[in-house]
Each structure stands twice: as C-alpha cells, then as structure tokens.
Write an enzyme that holds these catalytic residues in place. Structure first.
Site, PDB file in Angstrom:
ATOM      1  N   ASP A 158       4.066 -27.060 -26.633  1.00  0.00           N
ATOM      2  CA  ASP A 158       5.459 -27.000 -26.185  1.00  0.00           C
ATOM      3  C   ASP A 158       5.525 -26.897 -24.667  1.00  0.00           C
ATOM      4  OD1 ASP A 158       8.190 -26.857 -26.292  1.00  0.00           O
ATOM      5  OD2 ASP A 158       8.296 -24.891 -27.220  1.00  0.00           O
TER       6      ASP A 158
ATOM      7  N   ASP B 269       6.593 -30.099 -21.774  1.00  0.00           N
ATOM      8  CA  ASP B 269       7.667 -29.971 -20.791  1.00  0.00           C
ATOM      9  C   ASP B 269       7.135 -30.179 -19.375  1.00  0.00           C
ATOM     10  OD1 ASP B 269       9.331 -29.425 -22.897  1.00  0.00           O
ATOM     11  OD2 ASP B 269      10.234 -27.643 -21.989  1.00  0.00           O
TER      12      ASP B 269
ATOM     13  N   TYR C  92       4.634 -19.579 -33.094  1.00  0.00           N
ATOM     14  CA  TYR C  92       5.943 -19.969 -33.622  1.00  0.00           C
ATOM     15  C   TYR C  92       6.048 -19.720 -35.129  1.00  0.00           C
ATOM     16  CZ  TYR C  92       7.164 -22.253 -29.193  1.00  0.00           C
ATOM     17  OH  TYR C  92       7.465 -22.499 -27.879  1.00  0.00           O
TER      18      TYR C  92
ATOM     19  N   ASP D 280      -5.083 -23.213 -19.017  1.00  0.00           N
ATOM     20  CA  ASP D 280      -4.674 -23.010 -17.633  1.00  0.00           C
ATOM     21  C   ASP D 280      -5.226 -24.110 -16.734  1.00  0.00           C
ATOM     22  OD1 ASP D 280      -7.127 -21.947 -18.335  1.00  0.00           O
ATOM     23  OD2 ASP D 280      -7.008 -20.210 -17.017  1.00  0.00           O
TER      24      ASP D 280
ATOM     25  N   LYS E  65      -7.576 -21.740 -25.434  1.00  0.00           N
ATOM     26  CA  LYS E  65      -7.945 -20.608 -24.580  1.00  0.00           C
ATOM     27  C   LYS E  65      -8.968 -19.746 -25.324  1.00  0.00           C
ATOM     28  CE  LYS E  65      -7.419 -18.366 -20.658  1.00  0.00           C
ATOM     29  NZ  LYS E  65      -7.991 -18.914 -19.408  1.00  0.00           N
TER      30      LYS E  65
END
Length: 329
Positions: free
Chosen positions: A224, A228, A121, A200, A167
């Site tokens: 983010d 959600d 971002y 993941d 990751k």
C-alpha cells in the site's frame, strides 16, 4: 454480455464512475451494469458500509468497478471487507509513465503485486492498558499464493525480474515466512530473475533507481505504501489504477481515495478510473477494446488541451471525459 457490478461509493467516486460510464458507451462491448452501494454514504442510508447485498452482487458478476469510499473511524472498511469476502488475494498496481503528465521519470513501467488479505490489515486490534496492539498475520499459504501470482504475472507479461520486498531483518518470523516462501516459489520459475530487498532500501531505490524494478511482490501494508510512492513518480494518485484478483472474482478501482477536499468541484481526474477499466477489459480477454480505450486516454493526455487541474489543465472531469470519448467514436 458481461455482468458488471458498479460501486460508485462516495466522495469523488460517483464523479469518476459517471465519467467512465459515459466513455464506455463508445466502446464496442456489451456490459450489463448492476448498481450497489458501499462506504460512508451507504452507512448513512442503510446502517452498513458494505451490505450483504453488495457482496452478493459482486460475487455474481464477471467483474466489479469500484469508485472510492470514505471510511470513518469505527466503521468497517468496505473495500477491505470486499477483498476478504471475494478472496481477492492479489492487488496489482501498475506504475507507468504517460506522456503529457507530470512524471518524474518518463520511461517507468513497473508493477507492484501486493498481498491483499492479511498482514497488518487483518483488522485484529485491541486496546491495552498502555494503548493498543495490532496483530500482523503472515501465513505460508498466502505468501506462497501471492508470490506464485507475481511470478506467473511476470511470465505472462514477458517481464524479466521479480523483487520481494520485506523487513525480515527485524520482523524475523513474519517476514521470514514471506521471504522463504518467495524463494521456494522462485525455484519453479528459473527463467525469471529473483531478488529481495528490505522495504526501507526499496523505498529509497524506488525514487533514485526505479528502473531497477520490474515486478515487485510484497505484503499488504508495504504494498500500500510503496504503490502510493510509485504514484508520485508518474503524476500522482489520479494516474494509477489497480486490480484486485481472486480465483473466482475480480474488482477494479483507482488507487486514489474519496478526495473530500475536491468532492463536488467536478475536477477529479478520471484517468485512474479509466485505466482501471482498461485492466478490467484485459482481465476479461477484451484486449483490443482495452488498447483502444487506453490509446484514447493517451491521445488526450498528449494533446494537453482537456486536462483536469492536477494534470496542469483547467478542465472539469466530464470535459476531459467528453474529449476521451470523442477519440473512440
């Protein structure tokens, strides 16, 4: 007297802000509001999605309440700009079950702490002959800062575990820096259990074994997405608030966006906006009034008489707000 900047934005933002202000009239706090604009509607009026005046007002306030904005492709993101300009490096998103909502689990109480200023971002993108590239910026300083914030949050709120999500098996350098910073900081908090998971796997465990998480700390994009996902466990985006915290400023906003599909129908769920105000009160040290406001919302959710459609009811936004306010009078 607290100085509060209000940024209603557009879409359902003005609707949930209106509902919140009506409720806050019954709260025993002196709040001095200053209105400011941001988002696509602001762009149409001023030529800017986030005018300098809005940023200045937010900087001079004790806190900012932010509704929601529509971000059109090609326009500067108002909320990302505010986070950067105010150095709101920590984004706190509670994932908590409330009775009376459509929760997949009835006993969840975890918190996602998201680095708020860099990662994908950062906005560093460019077109190439084949398409486009984006630069993922991860620094030692920002990684250490957000990890320290997460451990301090856990310590302050009597939480037992902090899990770093990354990751690093694929993003060996960027997430390697984040993971290393996490374990360096963890050494300063020996009483809090520390662990890390790949993003993941964490996404799966958040659905299958969410009670294994307590405080999650992660980078911008992963935070983010996971927050959600967490919202889906506890009744949807209309139930999840957030806080954006820096060393000198703080901004509070619902996780849901501008929801153009229901804009103008007056059926938006005000709960996330109300819970964002609860987080603001806690941040200001007004814990007694925060609990009163939170309990008033809980009473209405439990009674299930005045709920918006996403919660299984048929009430309008202000009808639900009126019922919540009545619990405070």
């Amino acid at each position: 007297m607290y100085k509060i900047t209000l940024i209603p934005g557009d879409g359902v933002g003005p609707e949930v802000i209106q509902a919140l202000l009506y409720i806050l009239e019954a709260v025993d706090l002196k709040l001095d509001y200053t209105m400011a604009c941001a988002g696509n509607a602001c762009f149409q009026d001023t030529g800017s999605t986030i005018p300098d005046e809005t940023i200045l007002k937010a900087k001079r306030s004790d806190a900012t309440l932010f509704g929601a904005v529509t971000t059109v492709p090609g326009q500067k993101s108002a909320i990302i700009t505010l986070r950067k300009e105010l150095d709101l490096y920590a984004n706190i998103r509670p994932v908590k079950s409330y009775l009376g909502t459509n929760c997949l689990y009835n006993d969840l109480d975890l918190v996602i702490v998201r680095e708020n200023t860099e990662g994908l971002y950062s906005g560093i993108e460019e077109y190439t002959s084949d398409g486009a590239t984006a630069l993922r910026v991860i620094t030692n300083d920002a990684s250490e800062k957000i990890c320290k914030f997460a451990f301090e949050y856990a310590e302050k709120n009597d939480r037992k575990k902090v899990t770093a999500i990354h990751k690093a098996n694929v993003l060996k350098k960027t997430d390697g820096i984040f993971k290393d910073a996490f374990y360096r900081i963890s050494n300063d908090f020996p009483k809090i259990h520390s662990e890390d998971k790949y993003v993941d796997a964490a996404a799966m465990f958040l659905i299958t074994k969410p009670d294994n998480f307590d405080v999650i700390v992660t980078t911008n994009l992963f935070g983010d997405i996971l927050s959600d996902e967490g919202a889906g466990l506890v009744g949807g985006l209309g139930m999840v608030p957030s806080a954006n915290i820096g060393d000198n400023n703080a901004l509070f906003e619902p996780v849901h966006g501008s929801a153009p599909d229901i804009t103008g129908l007056r059926i938006s769920n005000p709960s996330a906006m109300i819970l964002s105000a609860v987080m603001m009160m806690d941040h200001l040290g007004e814990t007694s009034e925060a609990r009163k406001l939170e309990n008033a919302l809980l009473d209405v959710l439990n009674e299930r008489k005045f709920l918006t459609p996403d919660l299984g009811g048929s009430s309008k936004t202000m009808e639900m707000a009126e019922e919540i306010r009545s619990k405070l009078i």
